[in-house]
Design an enzyme around this catalytic site. Structure first.
Site, PDB file in Angstrom:
ATOM      1  N   ASN A   9       0.866  -1.179   0.000  1.00 52.61           N
ATOM      2  CA  ASN A   9       0.000   0.000   0.000  1.00 52.61           C
ATOM      3  C   ASN A   9       0.904   1.229   0.000  1.00 52.61           C
ATOM      4  O   ASN A   9       1.489   1.565   1.020  1.00 52.61           O
ATOM      5  CB  ASN A   9      -0.899  -0.015   1.251  1.00 52.61           C
ATOM      6  N   TRP A  10       0.997   1.864  -1.163  1.00 45.91           N
ATOM      7  CA  TRP A  10       1.946   2.984  -1.287  1.00 45.91           C
ATOM      8  C   TRP A  10       1.380   4.279  -0.727  1.00 45.91           C
ATOM      9  O   TRP A  10       2.079   5.296  -0.691  1.00 45.91           O
ATOM     10  CB  TRP A  10       2.323   3.188  -2.755  1.00 45.91           C
ATOM     11  N   LYS A  11       0.119   4.277  -0.336  1.00 45.42           N
ATOM     12  CA  LYS A  11      -0.527   5.485   0.221  1.00 45.42           C
ATOM     13  C   LYS A  11      -0.287   6.672  -0.722  1.00 45.42           C
ATOM     14  O   LYS A  11      -0.246   6.498  -1.931  1.00 45.42           O
ATOM     15  CB  LYS A  11      -0.022   5.763   1.631  1.00 45.42           C
ATOM     16  N   HIS A  95      -9.406   1.186   4.614  1.00 41.84           N
ATOM     17  CA  HIS A  95      -8.162   1.344   5.376  1.00 41.84           C
ATOM     18  C   HIS A  95      -8.427   2.276   6.560  1.00 41.84           C
ATOM     19  O   HIS A  95      -9.220   3.212   6.458  1.00 41.84           O
ATOM     20  CB  HIS A  95      -7.076   1.919   4.461  1.00 41.84           C
ATOM     21  N   GLU A  97      -6.860   4.676   7.715  1.00 43.80           N
ATOM     22  CA  GLU A  97      -6.655   6.108   7.432  1.00 43.80           C
ATOM     23  C   GLU A  97      -7.878   6.703   6.743  1.00 43.80           C
ATOM     24  O   GLU A  97      -8.220   7.865   6.962  1.00 43.80           O
ATOM     25  CB  GLU A  97      -5.381   6.292   6.582  1.00 43.80           C
ATOM     26  N   GLU A 167      -5.618  -5.037  10.440  1.00 42.09           N
ATOM     27  CA  GLU A 167      -4.601  -4.012  10.662  1.00 42.09           C
ATOM     28  C   GLU A 167      -4.903  -3.263  11.954  1.00 42.09           C
ATOM     29  O   GLU A 167      -5.681  -2.301  11.948  1.00 42.09           O
ATOM     30  CB  GLU A 167      -4.600  -3.016   9.496  1.00 42.09           C
ATOM     31  N   GLY A 173       2.247   2.148  10.759  1.00 44.99           N
ATOM     32  CA  GLY A 173       3.201   3.250  10.623  1.00 44.99           C
ATOM     33  C   GLY A 173       3.866   3.654  11.927  1.00 44.99           C
ATOM     34  O   GLY A 173       4.515   4.691  12.003  1.00 44.99           O
ATOM     35  N   SER A 213       3.183  -2.307  10.416  1.00 46.70           N
ATOM     36  CA  SER A 213       4.627  -2.365  10.636  1.00 46.70           C
ATOM     37  C   SER A 213       5.219  -3.744  10.356  1.00 46.70           C
ATOM     38  O   SER A 213       6.111  -4.193  11.069  1.00 46.70           O
ATOM     39  CB  SER A 213       4.973  -1.887  12.057  1.00 46.70           C
TER      40      SER A 213
HETATM   41  C1  PEP Z   1      -0.806   0.088   6.022  1.00 44.98           C
HETATM   42  O1  PEP Z   1      -0.899   1.297   5.882  1.00 44.98           O
HETATM   43  O2  PEP Z   1      -1.650  -0.661   5.504  1.00 44.98           O
HETATM   44  C2  PEP Z   1       0.318  -0.411   6.794  1.00 44.98           C
HETATM   45  C3  PEP Z   1       0.292  -1.634   7.205  1.00 44.98           C
HETATM   46  O3  PEP Z   1       1.350   0.484   7.033  1.00 44.98           O
HETATM   47  P1  PEP Z   1       2.758   0.146   7.757  1.00 44.98           P
HETATM   48  O4  PEP Z   1       3.256  -1.147   7.165  1.00 44.98           O
HETATM   49  O5  PEP Z   1       3.628   1.291   7.417  1.00 44.98           O
HETATM   50  O6  PEP Z   1       2.470   0.012   9.203  1.00 44.98           O
END
Ligand code: PEP
Length: 251
Positions: A9-11, A95, A97, A167, A173, A213
């Protein structure tokens, strides 16, 4: 046996040029095939740039969101049909976010997931509790509600294309990962809920990814748990070597 999936997931990262460079680096690092399914989910603006680079490779294209209508007066939104046309296979939906900053609810997650399925996309539906909810002992209740509402009324013949990503919000993050045991417990819970909603066969075949993470250093241990079928990767997906190292850890 469920085939693992590792999705990046490049956001809101990478211009078109940067996206092309990253995809080329990932493909070079991969150097051929892989035993797991792989996807990258660049920002909308880079989908059309990345799609031709992925043709004929083991890496599939995904989007980070999808609207529930096919077309119409929905300024700023993008439909599943448009994503299919560009070459998307997957769409991340719900997600944390989006839930936190853009008013996403379980109802809109559900509408988006059903629209994605209708158009032939594979939705990656995200669920997960906040730190306050975990500390308050509400993890199971929160995740169960998100799964039941977010995946309500999925037609029986479309369940096999659904992917869920667990998640925990406190792990995204932050560098703080759920322990393999914590993640496995919630994944097993999700599988039990899906068994109640759609039957044991669907539940056994459904892929449940862990996200939060995940890094090369912890990926193997997480993905070796029986109900963890891959990863949704944020930060570590922005660099070819760490992303491909996670892909390798899934083997
Ligand atoms: C995500 O945004 O889906 C995610 C898992 O981010 P990160 O790996 O940076 O925690």
């Amino acid at each position: 046996m469920r085939k693992k999936l590792v999705a990046g997931n490049w956001k809101m990262h990478k211009t078109r040029k940067e996206a092309a460079d990253l995809v080329c680096a990932i493909l070079a690092e991969l150097g051929g095939g892989s035993s797991c399914d792989i996807a990258v989910c660049p920002p909308f603006t880079a989908l059309d740039t990345v799609a031709p680079l992925l043709k004929g490779t083991p890496v599939a294209l995904g989007a980070q969101n999808v609207h529930w209508e096919v077309h119409g007066a929905f300024t700023g939104e993008i439909s599943a049909v448009m994503l299919k046309e560009i070459g998307c296979v997957y769409a991340i939906i719900g997600h944390s976010e989006r839930r936190q900053y853009f008013g996403e609810t379980d109802q809109t997650v559900n509408a988006r997931a059903r629209a994605a399925l209708t158009a032939g996309l594979l939705p990656i539906v995200c669920v997960g509790e906040t730190l306050a909810q975990r500390d308050g002992g509400e993890t199971e209740k929160v995740v169960e509600a998100q799964v039941r509402r977010g995946l309500a009324d999925i037609p029986a013949d479309q369940w096999s294309r659904v992917v869920i990503a667990y998640e925990p919000v406190w792990a995204i993050g932050t560098g703080r990962t759920a322990t393999p045991q914590q993640a496995q417990e919630v994944h097993a819970l999700i599988r039990r809920i899906i068994a109640e909603m759609a039957g044991a066969t669907v539940a056994q075949g459904l892929r449940i990814l862990y996200g939060g993470s995940m890094k090369p250093a912890n990926a193997r241990e997480l993905m070796s748990r029986p109900d963890i079928d891959g990863g949704l990767i944020g930060g570590a997906a922005l660099e070819a070597k760490s992303f491909v190292d996670i892909v390798r850890a899934s083997a």
